[in-house]
Motif scaffolding. Structure first.
Motif, PDB file in Angstrom:
ATOM      1  N   GLY A   8      39.907  45.188  41.741  1.00 50.61           N
ATOM      2  CA  GLY A   8      39.633  43.765  41.886  1.00 50.61           C
ATOM      3  C   GLY A   8      39.821  43.017  40.586  1.00 50.61           C
ATOM      4  O   GLY A   8      39.169  43.337  39.592  1.00 50.61           O
ATOM      5  N   ALA A   9      40.717  42.035  40.612  1.00 47.98           N
ATOM      6  CA  ALA A   9      40.967  41.211  39.423  1.00 47.98           C
ATOM      7  C   ALA A   9      40.598  39.758  39.684  1.00 47.98           C
ATOM      8  O   ALA A   9      41.118  38.849  39.048  1.00 47.98           O
ATOM      9  CB  ALA A   9      42.434  41.321  39.006  1.00 47.98           C
ATOM     10  N   GLY A  10      39.703  39.547  40.647  1.00 47.48           N
ATOM     11  CA  GLY A  10      39.202  38.212  40.920  1.00 47.48           C
ATOM     12  C   GLY A  10      38.089  37.840  39.963  1.00 47.48           C
ATOM     13  O   GLY A  10      37.933  38.431  38.888  1.00 47.48           O
ATOM     14  N   VAL A  32      43.205  47.599  39.396  1.00 48.13           N
ATOM     15  CA  VAL A  32      43.883  47.699  40.684  1.00 48.13           C
ATOM     16  C   VAL A  32      43.629  46.426  41.478  1.00 48.13           C
ATOM     17  O   VAL A  32      42.474  46.073  41.747  1.00 48.13           O
ATOM     18  CB  VAL A  32      43.375  48.915  41.492  1.00 48.13           C
ATOM     19  CG1 VAL A  32      44.130  49.018  42.814  1.00 48.13           C
ATOM     20  CG2 VAL A  32      43.506  50.192  40.681  1.00 48.13           C
ATOM     21  N   ASP A  33      44.693  45.735  41.826  1.00 48.59           N
ATOM     22  CA  ASP A  33      44.605  44.551  42.673  1.00 48.59           C
ATOM     23  C   ASP A  33      45.962  44.355  43.325  1.00 48.59           C
ATOM     24  O   ASP A  33      46.971  44.312  42.617  1.00 48.59           O
ATOM     25  CB  ASP A  33      44.217  43.308  41.864  1.00 48.59           C
ATOM     26  CG  ASP A  33      43.770  42.160  42.753  1.00 48.59           C
ATOM     27  OD1 ASP A  33      44.574  41.719  43.598  1.00 48.59           O
ATOM     28  OD2 ASP A  33      42.631  41.688  42.614  1.00 48.59           O
ATOM     29  N   PHE A  50      46.143  49.375  32.271  1.00 46.29           N
ATOM     30  CA  PHE A  50      47.377  49.422  33.042  1.00 46.29           C
ATOM     31  C   PHE A  50      47.112  48.867  34.447  1.00 46.29           C
ATOM     32  O   PHE A  50      46.044  49.099  35.014  1.00 46.29           O
ATOM     33  CB  PHE A  50      47.896  50.857  33.178  1.00 46.29           C
ATOM     34  CG  PHE A  50      48.261  51.500  31.881  1.00 46.29           C
ATOM     35  CD1 PHE A  50      49.422  51.153  31.210  1.00 46.29           C
ATOM     36  CD2 PHE A  50      47.428  52.474  31.326  1.00 46.29           C
ATOM     37  CE1 PHE A  50      49.748  51.755  30.009  1.00 46.29           C
ATOM     38  CE2 PHE A  50      47.752  53.081  30.122  1.00 46.29           C
ATOM     39  CZ  PHE A  50      48.918  52.717  29.460  1.00 46.29           C
ATOM     40  N   VAL A  51      48.078  48.169  35.000  1.00 47.07           N
ATOM     41  CA  VAL A  51      48.007  47.758  36.402  1.00 47.07           C
ATOM     42  C   VAL A  51      48.532  48.917  37.245  1.00 47.07           C
ATOM     43  O   VAL A  51      49.615  49.453  36.989  1.00 47.07           O
ATOM     44  CB  VAL A  51      48.838  46.491  36.659  1.00 47.07           C
ATOM     45  CG1 VAL A  51      48.856  46.164  38.151  1.00 47.07           C
ATOM     46  CG2 VAL A  51      48.273  45.315  35.862  1.00 47.07           C
ATOM     47  N   ALA A  69      35.098  46.039  42.752  1.00 44.74           N
ATOM     48  CA  ALA A  69      34.828  44.605  42.747  1.00 44.74           C
ATOM     49  C   ALA A  69      35.933  43.860  43.483  1.00 44.74           C
ATOM     50  O   ALA A  69      36.175  42.686  43.228  1.00 44.74           O
ATOM     51  CB  ALA A  69      34.702  44.096  41.311  1.00 44.74           C
ATOM     52  N   SER A  70      36.589  44.552  44.396  1.00 47.37           N
ATOM     53  CA  SER A  70      37.649  43.978  45.210  1.00 47.37           C
ATOM     54  C   SER A  70      37.034  43.281  46.419  1.00 47.37           C
ATOM     55  O   SER A  70      35.811  43.181  46.547  1.00 47.37           O
ATOM     56  CB  SER A  70      38.606  45.096  45.638  1.00 47.37           C
ATOM     57  OG  SER A  70      37.880  46.219  46.119  1.00 47.37           O
ATOM     58  N   SER A  71      37.863  42.791  47.341  1.00 42.80           N
ATOM     59  CA  SER A  71      37.351  42.103  48.522  1.00 42.80           C
ATOM     60  C   SER A  71      36.497  43.058  49.355  1.00 42.80           C
ATOM     61  O   SER A  71      36.724  44.271  49.385  1.00 42.80           O
ATOM     62  CB  SER A  71      38.507  41.550  49.353  1.00 42.80           C
ATOM     63  OG  SER A  71      39.381  42.590  49.751  1.00 42.80           O
ATOM     64  N   THR A  72      35.505  42.507  50.036  1.00 43.69           N
ATOM     65  CA  THR A  72      34.525  43.327  50.751  1.00 43.69           C
ATOM     66  C   THR A  72      35.174  44.245  51.774  1.00 43.69           C
ATOM     67  O   THR A  72      34.708  45.376  51.988  1.00 43.69           O
ATOM     68  CB  THR A  72      33.484  42.429  51.434  1.00 43.69           C
ATOM     69  OG1 THR A  72      32.786  41.691  50.420  1.00 43.69           O
ATOM     70  CG2 THR A  72      32.483  43.235  52.238  1.00 43.69           C
ATOM     71  N   ASP A  73      36.268  43.803  52.399  1.00 41.48           N
ATOM     72  CA  ASP A  73      36.887  44.636  53.425  1.00 41.48           C
ATOM     73  C   ASP A  73      37.514  45.915  52.879  1.00 41.48           C
ATOM     74  O   ASP A  73      37.928  46.786  53.641  1.00 41.48           O
ATOM     75  CB  ASP A  73      37.914  43.834  54.229  1.00 41.48           C
ATOM     76  CG  ASP A  73      39.007  43.227  53.367  1.00 41.48           C
ATOM     77  OD1 ASP A  73      38.961  43.356  52.130  1.00 41.48           O
ATOM     78  OD2 ASP A  73      39.927  42.601  53.935  1.00 41.48           O
TER      79      ASP A  73
END
Length: 335
Positions: A8-10, A32-33, A50-51, A69-73
């Motif tokens: 998550g990169a939000g 990772v996003d 690194f991405v 920390a990415s989207s909940t889904d």
């Protein structure tokens, strides 16, 4: 040195990534996003990471821990994969929009034996911690009643609402968790009312923007929650704990402490802009606690079971709001 990957990169992913990259015990190796945004590139450059994609992270045997920390889904699948890989886990809430999945993943993570921490940052805020410590030590006397106010500075976009899981799972879940944390026992009854009073777009998305909830604990004590998607003066985050010897308050934190006085009266700065600013110190403390959990085995203030129980209350609040009736809750209750 702990090799770490962040999913998550939000907004919240950026907070955790920067805090991790500045922690001397962590090497932030991967971000990772799936969205190839300018923000993702800037975050990677800023942190020296690194991405990569998820497969690359789980194929790398040097990775010891992950922050989800990415989207909940995406949370449930990543929790599954991380626990299977034996990685220590720090996951943002909620675990999933589907409570059956929350229960299944919680049990799987606990059976795996991996250390897992949940992102309830208020537990790491020094003001909330002081309230908890005075209650737990007995200095404040017996806790009898809690009142919490949680209001965002402005309503979120409809696009956010549609993927948030709803106000009770997204915003109010922190208050459900804080009620359990301060009372030190489980909630047995939930009564909630809610409506869309502020932004018709939120109602069109199937959610509410205003709610009030009353919780009753196992020993008969109460917590009242006021939740709203708008406060005209800024981010509103307050707590009052009525105890037998003391009343404990957590007030809004102003943007600065200067009070300006003239013939028109006294003027003070408004509260901080949002939760990122208000809880900046708590987010930093979370990463420090995550490192301690990995290096020393110290139990975090919130684990995956706390995530499940807070969401159980959120689900009960949804049922109560829709039915108009209080909901009796026990450890086996499911929506």
């Amino acid at each position: 040195m702990i090799n770490l990957a962040i999913f998550g990169a939000g907004r919240i992913g950026c907070v955790h990534a920067v805090n991790a990259a500045t922690n001397p015990s962590i090497r932030l190796k991967y971000i990772v996003d799936p969205v190839a945004s300018e923000g993702r590139a800037q975050l990677a450059a800023k942190t020296g990471a690194f991405v990569a994609d998820a497969d690359a992270v789980f194929a790398d045997k040097t990775i010891a821990a992950v922050v989800i920390a990415s989207s909940t889904d995406t949370h449930a699948e990543l929790l599954d994969r991380a626990s299977e890989a034996g990685h220590a886990i720090f996951c943002e809430k909620p675990i999933s929009f589907d409570f059956a999945t929350v229960a299944e993943v919680t049990e799987k993570v606990e059976r795996s034996g991996v250390a897992c921490m949940l992102g309830f940052q208020r537990r790491y805020d020094p003001n909330f911690r002081k309230v908890r410590d005075r209650i737990a030590s007995g200095a404040a006397g017996r806790l009898e009643h809690i009142v919490m106010h949680s209001r965002d500075p402005a309503p979120p976009l409809r696009s956010y609402v549609e993927r948030s899981g709803g106000m009770f799972r997204d915003q109010a879940i922190h208050d459900f968790d804080m009620a359990r944390y301060l009372l030190g026992e489980e909630i047995v009854k939930v009564y909630a009312v809610g409506a869309c009073l502020i932004d018709p777009e939120i109602g069109a998305a199937g959610d509410i923007d205003t709610a009030m909830v009353t919780l009753t604990s196992k020993s008969g004590r109460f917590a009242q929650m006021v939740n709203c998607r708008r406060a005209p003066f800024g981010y509103d985050q307050r707590l009052e704990a009525l105890c037998s010897k003391e009343v404990l308050y957590v007030r809004n934190r102003p943007r600065d402490e200067v009070v300006i006085a003239d013939v028109n009266g006294f003027a003070a700065a408004p509260p901080m802009n949002d939760f990122i600013e208000r809880f900046a110190h708590a987010y930093s403390e979370e990463i420090t606690a995550f490192v301690e959990m990995i290096e020393t085995g110290k139990k975090p203030l919130a684990d995956i079971r706390d995530g499940l129980e807070a969401q159980r209350l959120a689900e009960a609040a949804i049922v109560s709001m829709r039915s108009g009736q209080p909901v009796e809750v026990d450890p086996s209750w499911r929506p």
